[in-house]
Design a protein around this motif. Sequence first.
Motif, PDB file in Angstrom:
ATOM      1  N   PHE A   1       0.854  -1.186   0.000  1.00 12.92           N
ATOM      2  CA  PHE A   1       0.000   0.000   0.000  1.00 12.92           C
ATOM      3  C   PHE A   1       0.896   1.244   0.000  1.00 12.92           C
ATOM      4  CE2 PHE A   1      -3.364  -2.786   2.099  1.00 12.92           C
ATOM      5  CZ  PHE A   1      -4.104  -2.908   0.927  1.00 12.92           C
ATOM      6  N   GLU A   2       1.464   1.545  -1.169  1.00 14.54           N
ATOM      7  CA  GLU A   2       2.400   2.651  -1.309  1.00 14.54           C
ATOM      8  C   GLU A   2       2.133   3.410  -2.599  1.00 14.54           C
ATOM      9  OE1 GLU A   2       4.409   3.733   0.858  1.00 14.54           O
ATOM     10  OE2 GLU A   2       4.852   2.071   2.223  1.00 14.54           O
ATOM     11  N   SER A   3       2.473   4.696  -2.594  1.00 13.89           N
ATOM     12  CA  SER A   3       2.272   5.559  -3.773  1.00 13.89           C
ATOM     13  C   SER A   3       3.602   5.841  -4.460  1.00 13.89           C
ATOM     14  CB  SER A   3       1.586   6.865  -3.345  1.00 13.89           C
ATOM     15  OG  SER A   3       0.300   6.611  -2.837  1.00 13.89           O
ATOM     16  N   TRP A   4       4.381   4.810  -4.654  1.00 13.98           N
ATOM     17  CA  TRP A   4       5.670   4.974  -5.307  1.00 13.98           C
ATOM     18  C   TRP A   4       5.490   5.514  -6.728  1.00 13.98           C
ATOM     19  CZ3 TRP A   4       6.648  -0.729  -3.757  1.00 13.98           C
ATOM     20  CH2 TRP A   4       6.984  -0.806  -2.390  1.00 13.98           C
ATOM     21  N   ASN A   5       6.422   6.368  -7.139  1.00 15.46           N
ATOM     22  CA  ASN A   5       6.383   6.956  -8.483  1.00 15.46           C
ATOM     23  C   ASN A   5       4.987   7.475  -8.833  1.00 15.46           C
ATOM     24  OD1 ASN A   5       9.111   6.739  -9.119  1.00 15.46           O
ATOM     25  ND2 ASN A   5       8.914   4.640  -9.865  1.00 15.46           N
ATOM     26  N   GLY A   6       4.476   8.279  -7.909  1.00 13.20           N
ATOM     27  CA  GLY A   6       3.192   8.941  -8.149  1.00 13.20           C
ATOM     28  C   GLY A   6       1.991   8.026  -8.079  1.00 13.20           C
ATOM     29  N   GLY A   7       2.144   6.844  -7.480  1.00 11.27           N
ATOM     30  CA  GLY A   7       1.014   5.921  -7.367  1.00 11.27           C
ATOM     31  C   GLY A   7       0.756   5.114  -8.619  1.00 11.27           C
ATOM     32  N   THR A   8       1.716   5.120  -9.549  1.00  7.88           N
ATOM     33  CA  THR A   8       1.474   4.466 -10.837  1.00  7.88           C
ATOM     34  C   THR A   8       1.304   2.958 -10.708  1.00  7.88           C
ATOM     35  OG1 THR A   8       2.199   4.416 -13.147  1.00  7.88           O
ATOM     36  CG2 THR A   8       3.917   4.086 -11.474  1.00  7.88           C
ATOM     37  N   TYR A   9       1.936   2.338  -9.706  1.00 12.52           N
ATOM     38  CA  TYR A   9       1.809   0.887  -9.553  1.00 12.52           C
ATOM     39  C   TYR A   9       0.457   0.510  -8.967  1.00 12.52           C
ATOM     40  CZ  TYR A   9       6.732   1.608 -10.354  1.00 12.52           C
ATOM     41  OH  TYR A   9       7.922   2.023 -10.888  1.00 12.52           O
ATOM     42  N   MET A  10      -0.108   1.398  -8.169  1.00 14.75           N
ATOM     43  CA  MET A  10      -1.457   1.152  -7.659  1.00 14.75           C
ATOM     44  C   MET A  10      -2.466   1.189  -8.815  1.00 14.75           C
ATOM     45  SD  MET A  10      -1.153   0.574  -4.389  1.00 14.75           S
ATOM     46  CE  MET A  10       0.171  -0.432  -5.108  1.00 14.75           C
ATOM     47  N   THR A  11      -2.273   2.117  -9.741  1.00 14.24           N
ATOM     48  CA  THR A  11      -3.134   2.159 -10.923  1.00 14.24           C
ATOM     49  C   THR A  11      -2.967   0.897 -11.753  1.00 14.24           C
ATOM     50  OG1 THR A  11      -2.977   4.578 -10.990  1.00 14.24           O
ATOM     51  CG2 THR A  11      -3.686   3.464 -13.007  1.00 14.24           C
ATOM     52  N   ALA A  12      -1.712   0.428 -11.875  1.00 10.47           N
ATOM     53  CA  ALA A  12      -1.455  -0.795 -12.645  1.00 10.47           C
ATOM     54  C   ALA A  12      -2.164  -1.994 -12.034  1.00 10.47           C
ATOM     55  CB  ALA A  12       0.051  -1.050 -12.712  1.00 10.47           C
ATOM     56  N   VAL A  13      -2.111  -2.108 -10.715  1.00  9.04           N
ATOM     57  CA  VAL A  13      -2.762  -3.228 -10.039  1.00  9.04           C
ATOM     58  C   VAL A  13      -4.277  -3.134 -10.206  1.00  9.04           C
ATOM     59  CG1 VAL A  13      -3.196  -4.303  -7.804  1.00  9.04           C
ATOM     60  CG2 VAL A  13      -0.889  -3.561  -8.392  1.00  9.04           C
ATOM     61  N   GLU A  14      -4.818  -1.943 -10.019  1.00 10.68           N
ATOM     62  CA  GLU A  14      -6.266  -1.777 -10.167  1.00 10.68           C
ATOM     63  C   GLU A  14      -6.716  -2.115 -11.585  1.00 10.68           C
ATOM     64  OE1 GLU A  14      -9.734   1.592  -9.343  1.00 10.68           O
ATOM     65  OE2 GLU A  14      -7.757   1.757  -8.390  1.00 10.68           O
ATOM     66  N   ASP A  15      -5.965  -1.660 -12.587  1.00 15.98           N
ATOM     67  CA  ASP A  15      -6.312  -1.982 -13.971  1.00 15.98           C
ATOM     68  C   ASP A  15      -6.259  -3.487 -14.213  1.00 15.98           C
ATOM     69  OD1 ASP A  15      -6.685   0.683 -14.566  1.00 15.98           O
ATOM     70  OD2 ASP A  15      -4.748   0.935 -15.569  1.00 15.98           O
ATOM     71  N   THR A  16      -5.305  -4.161 -13.588  1.00 15.37           N
ATOM     72  CA  THR A  16      -5.202  -5.616 -13.738  1.00 15.37           C
ATOM     73  C   THR A  16      -6.412  -6.303 -13.117  1.00 15.37           C
ATOM     74  OG1 THR A  16      -2.774  -5.457 -13.685  1.00 15.37           O
ATOM     75  CG2 THR A  16      -3.749  -7.621 -13.285  1.00 15.37           C
ATOM     76  N   ILE A  17      -6.799  -5.868 -11.919  1.00 19.88           N
ATOM     77  CA  ILE A  17      -7.986  -6.436 -11.277  1.00 19.88           C
ATOM     78  C   ILE A  17      -9.212  -6.276 -12.168  1.00 19.88           C
ATOM     79  CG2 ILE A  17      -9.574  -6.187  -9.318  1.00 19.88           C
ATOM     80  CD1 ILE A  17      -7.098  -5.248  -7.673  1.00 19.88           C
ATOM     81  N   LYS A  18      -9.404  -5.066 -12.693  1.00 15.72           N
ATOM     82  CA  LYS A  18     -10.568  -4.783 -13.545  1.00 15.72           C
ATOM     83  C   LYS A  18     -10.588  -5.674 -14.786  1.00 15.72           C
ATOM     84  CE  LYS A  18     -10.773   0.184 -12.435  1.00 15.72           C
ATOM     85  NZ  LYS A  18     -10.608   1.543 -13.003  1.00 15.72           N
ATOM     86  N   THR A  19      -9.408  -5.989 -15.299  1.00 16.02           N
ATOM     87  CA  THR A  19      -9.321  -6.731 -16.553  1.00 16.02           C
ATOM     88  C   THR A  19      -9.476  -8.229 -16.360  1.00 16.02           C
ATOM     89  OG1 THR A  19      -7.847  -5.035 -17.451  1.00 16.02           O
ATOM     90  CG2 THR A  19      -7.884  -7.162 -18.579  1.00 16.02           C
ATOM     91  N   VAL A  20      -8.814  -8.799 -15.344  1.00 13.25           N
ATOM     92  CA  VAL A  20      -8.763 -10.261 -15.260  1.00 13.25           C
ATOM     93  C   VAL A  20      -9.876 -10.862 -14.416  1.00 13.25           C
ATOM     94  CG1 VAL A  20      -6.261 -10.153 -15.573  1.00 13.25           C
ATOM     95  CG2 VAL A  20      -7.182 -10.410 -13.269  1.00 13.25           C
ATOM     96  N   CYS A  21     -10.315 -10.167 -13.373  1.00 16.21           N
ATOM     97  CA  CYS A  21     -11.251 -10.802 -12.432  1.00 16.21           C
ATOM     98  C   CYS A  21     -12.657 -10.954 -12.996  1.00 16.21           C
ATOM     99  CB  CYS A  21     -11.294 -10.016 -11.115  1.00 16.21           C
ATOM    100  SG  CYS A  21      -9.733 -10.068 -10.196  1.00 16.21           S
ATOM    101  N   VAL A  22     -12.934 -10.330 -14.124  1.00 20.27           N
ATOM    102  CA  VAL A  22     -14.271 -10.420 -14.720  1.00 20.27           C
ATOM    103  C   VAL A  22     -14.322 -11.436 -15.858  1.00 20.27           C
ATOM    104  CG1 VAL A  22     -14.812  -8.042 -14.091  1.00 20.27           C
ATOM    105  CG2 VAL A  22     -13.764  -8.499 -16.311  1.00 20.27           C
ATOM    106  N   GLN A  23     -13.207 -12.079 -16.155  1.00 21.26           N
ATOM    107  CA  GLN A  23     -13.172 -12.985 -17.298  1.00 21.26           C
ATOM    108  C   GLN A  23     -13.726 -14.366 -16.943  1.00 21.26           C
ATOM    109  OE1 GLN A  23      -9.874 -12.962 -20.009  1.00 21.26           O
ATOM    110  NE2 GLN A  23      -9.080 -11.011 -19.229  1.00 21.26           N
TER     111      GLN A  23
END
Length: 425
Positions: free
Chosen positions: A339-361
């Motif tokens: 739970f960190e905002s490293w490099n402007g929080g970009t990795y949190m966005t990456a994880v969220e985008d991954t959740i949105k993409t894979v968990c609904v398949q």
Amino acid sequence: MLAATKRIGFGAAVMALAVGLAGCSGSPETNDGATKGAPGAPKAPGAAENAPHLIGDGSTAFTGAQPHLPKPEQLKPGQKPPQFVVFSWDGAGEDSQKLFSHFRGVAKKYNAKMTYFLSGVYLLPEEKADLYDPPQHGRGTSDIGFNDAEGIKDTLRELRGAWHDGNEIGTHFNGHFCGNEGGVGTWSVDEWKSEINQAKSFVKNWKTNAGLKDEAPLPFDYDKEMIGARTPCLEGQKNMMQAAKTMGFRYDSSGIGDQVWPKKTDGLWDIPLQLVPVPGRDFETLSMDYNFMFNQSGTVNGDPSQHAYWGNQMRDGLLEAFDRAYNGNRAPLIIGNHFESWNGGTYMTAVEDTIKTVCVQKDVRCVTFRQLADWLDAQDPQALDKFRGLGVGKAPKGGWTALAAAPASKSPSPAARPAGHSEEH
């Protein structure tokens, strides 16, 4: 909350480096995570018969079976396994960034369950630091600090809600000591037993330790809830597992591996982080935000003009890893985060985008480590042996029915590691 923010932020600064691995959705509920009448929630007059069974000083309580848990079923011979994805969080505290609560909301929106590896010192106030006696370090010391009353209350709220949502509360132990000078990789089995017992104690006695007598209990018996872990910096796994197998653990996720089906080591499911692609680069890195960060910028505050690119690179790498499992051997995909905002929080966005993409398949199950272990335990061992014979991204020749009919094969050899590979986080 300033103390809590500094606490968790400092934890990032002391993590071991991954040398050689070059390279808001709607806000969730803000109450205790329990609805009126649910276990652990305040009870109306006359509802005493539904009151939770308090344990010890009332920091935890038995409230019945955890809700929202799937019942594991054994695959039929020749049936294609589901694609499991495990999102997990190290440290798992709620600070001023409010990422714990945010991702609880994301998980609920996309029907995902997650594992939260709690650091026990996040429920221990600074003024009671001397209650922690870490192996090979002075009493009252911790490389990630301790907490304050507000941070403890906020973290408790999210832990209650997470459990009621069907998520898992594992452990990241306590002081996050890494390296050769008394780090967890140097600890003996007995020292690990002490660390595990203390991690349990801080969760089971936060009311006494923090003086928060009016706070609702955590709605679970932590002696039974805590069945798995990830070690700091991925160090000390061997001795930790020797200790953990005598203390009710069922799995560990401190290892480093490939995208193949997990196996048991010394009676515990060994479910490691995995090497995944880094798009545009000629190497792979561990399936964790920290490793992408280290191999991109080497610092938590890299060039702002690169933040979006780095986040997209992590997202695309995780999606490539997902696709090669989903269309190949169906090995569970294991993803670790902080739970960190490293490099402007970009990795949190990456994880969220991954959740949105894979968990609904179709046929995808975003689950906790506990739920994955339950499913693995329910399977025919011979079928799992055959699954383990499938290499990274390799679907069975002739299909899953043909695999079921074939004799069991040996598990594939691990892929060669990048030169200079070392462990992280």
